[in-house]
Design a protein around this motif. Structure first.
Motif, PDB file in Angstrom:
ATOM      1  N   ASP A 146       0.822  -1.207   0.000  1.00  0.00           N
ATOM      2  CA  ASP A 146       0.000   0.000   0.000  1.00  0.00           C
ATOM      3  C   ASP A 146       0.857   1.259   0.000  1.00  0.00           C
ATOM      4  O   ASP A 146       0.513   2.260  -0.643  1.00  0.00           O
ATOM      5  N   ILE A 147       1.978   1.230   0.710  1.00  0.00           N
ATOM      6  CA  ILE A 147       2.881   2.391   0.720  1.00  0.00           C
ATOM      7  C   ILE A 147       3.492   2.587  -0.657  1.00  0.00           C
ATOM      8  O   ILE A 147       3.492   3.694  -1.217  1.00  0.00           O
ATOM      9  N   LYS A 148       3.996   1.509  -1.227  1.00  0.00           N
ATOM     10  CA  LYS A 148       4.623   1.609  -2.546  1.00  0.00           C
ATOM     11  C   LYS A 148       3.618   2.018  -3.615  1.00  0.00           C
ATOM     12  O   LYS A 148       3.967   2.723  -4.567  1.00  0.00           O
ATOM     13  N   ILE A 155      -1.386   3.968  -1.768  1.00  0.00           N
ATOM     14  CA  ILE A 155      -2.657   3.850  -1.069  1.00  0.00           C
ATOM     15  C   ILE A 155      -2.538   4.439   0.337  1.00  0.00           C
ATOM     16  O   ILE A 155      -3.346   5.275   0.749  1.00  0.00           O
ATOM     17  N   LYS A 156      -1.524   4.003   1.065  1.00  0.00           N
ATOM     18  CA  LYS A 156      -1.256   4.571   2.383  1.00  0.00           C
ATOM     19  C   LYS A 156      -0.329   5.766   2.190  1.00  0.00           C
ATOM     20  O   LYS A 156       0.880   5.619   2.028  1.00  0.00           O
ATOM     21  N   LYS A 157      -0.902   6.961   2.176  1.00  0.00           N
ATOM     22  CA  LYS A 157      -0.068   8.143   1.935  1.00  0.00           C
ATOM     23  C   LYS A 157      -0.411   9.315   2.852  1.00  0.00           C
ATOM     24  O   LYS A 157       0.094  10.406   2.658  1.00  0.00           O
ATOM     25  N   GLU A 158      -1.277   9.081   3.835  1.00  0.00           N
ATOM     26  CA  GLU A 158      -1.552  10.122   4.808  1.00  0.00           C
ATOM     27  C   GLU A 158      -0.902   9.746   6.141  1.00  0.00           C
ATOM     28  O   GLU A 158      -1.054   8.632   6.616  1.00  0.00           O
ATOM     29  N   VAL A 159      -0.185  10.684   6.713  1.00  0.00           N
ATOM     30  CA  VAL A 159       0.542  10.433   7.955  1.00  0.00           C
ATOM     31  C   VAL A 159       0.349  11.613   8.895  1.00  0.00           C
ATOM     32  O   VAL A 159       0.206  12.754   8.461  1.00  0.00           O
ATOM     33  N   ILE A 184       7.452   7.438  -5.069  1.00  0.00           N
ATOM     34  CA  ILE A 184       8.093   6.144  -5.272  1.00  0.00           C
ATOM     35  C   ILE A 184       8.518   6.080  -6.730  1.00  0.00           C
ATOM     36  O   ILE A 184       7.727   5.810  -7.620  1.00  0.00           O
ATOM     37  N   ASN A 185       9.784   6.364  -6.969  1.00  0.00           N
ATOM     38  CA  ASN A 185      10.307   6.373  -8.325  1.00  0.00           C
ATOM     39  C   ASN A 185      10.641   4.943  -8.729  1.00  0.00           C
ATOM     40  O   ASN A 185      11.368   4.248  -8.045  1.00  0.00           O
ATOM     41  N   LYS A 186      10.100   4.492  -9.827  1.00  0.00           N
ATOM     42  CA  LYS A 186      10.315   3.115 -10.267  1.00  0.00           C
ATOM     43  C   LYS A 186      11.777   2.871 -10.586  1.00  0.00           C
ATOM     44  O   LYS A 186      12.237   1.745 -10.629  1.00  0.00           O
TER      45      LYS A 186
END
Length: 263
Positions: free
Chosen positions: A141-143, A146-150, A252-254
């Motif tokens: 989810d981080i990558k 999806i999980k991007k609120e902190v 997140i740069n591929k």
């Protein structure tokens, strides 16, 4: 659920809450990073045991809420956040811990100067979590963004008005950050941090506050006319500042440039 956690809703603004923004990026698991991580573990971890990332938590520029952490505050925060836990939804239970801050750094610009005449500097936290079956979904989810609120929480002792110098952690003045007074835009300097709480993944970003409020240690009040003095707050020796629901933009740069790869 305890009273504190039951009061944390998606749009409510807690005592001392301030909106901020930050940025997350991945890190390579190098020997240097592992050595720092293993200072916090009971048994040594290997590269394949962990997933690590970093969070640019704040800087020393006046932000969109007209508040600023001067460089001296960032230097104190750099030490305070080492070892602090990362949880989910501000639920402070031991089984809700998902990551931990194992290092922090100050990244200074080579040529940028802030509005308070300091070299532009970011406070960056390095975090690790176990690359376990239990965390694979969260890591994905981080990558995947999806999980991007902190939300990040700490305590500071001072909130100084740039117009009159009043410490609004102890007594409110009649000035409000972002408002113009005699052709000067007011900002508040958040100084003397003395404790850090946690970093938390949250599900829903809080809505931006409606109207101008003060929230530096007492009951928030709506903006008062310039010739009146808001109710004083004298019972707070320190300010609880919660960077609640930071709207984090995952970067997140591929073809991620791996830091420390050539060290």
């Amino acid at each position: 659920m305890d009273k504190e956690n039951s009061e944390r809703d998606g749009i409510g603004i807690e005592h001392g809450v301030i909106m901020k923004a930050a940025q997350v990026s991945t890190l390579a698991v190098t020997d240097k990073e592992l050595n720092k991580i293993n200072k916090l573990t009971l048994e040594p971890l290997k590269a394949e045991d962990v997933f690590i990332f970093k969070v640019a938590m704040c800087d020393n520029e006046i932000d969109r809420t007209s508040e600023v952490f001067p460089l001296a505050s960032l230097k104190k925060m750099q030490k305070l956040f080492i070892g602090k836990t990362m949880i989910k939804d501000h639920m402070r239970r031991s089984d809700n811990q998902v990551a931990r801050i194992y290092d922090t750094e100050l990244q200074a610009s080579d040529n940028e100067v802030t509005k308070i005449n300091e070299v532009y500097t970011q406070l960056v936290a390095h975090c690790y979590m176990l690359d376990s079956d239990a965390n694979k979904g969260l890591i994905a989810d981080i990558k995947g963004g999806i999980k991007k609120e902190v939300s990040v929480g700490l305590r500071v002792n001072k909130a100084l008005c740039s117009i009159c110098g009043t410490d609004n952690a102890k007594q409110w003045c009649k000035h409000y950050p972002g408002q113009e007074y005699d052709k000067q835009i007011c900002h508040f300097s958040l100084e003397d941090p003395n404790d850090a709480y946690e970093v938390s993944f949250v599900a829903v970003p809080a809505q931006q506050r409606a109207g101008t409020t003060k929230n530096y240690g007492g009951k928030p009040v709506k903006e008062a006319p310039s010739d009146t003095l808001p109710e004083q707050n004298t019972d707070a020796d320190a300010v609880d500042i919660r960077f609640k629901d930071l709207d984090i933009f995952l970067f997140i740069n591929k073809t991620t440039q791996v830091e420390g790869e050539n060290e």
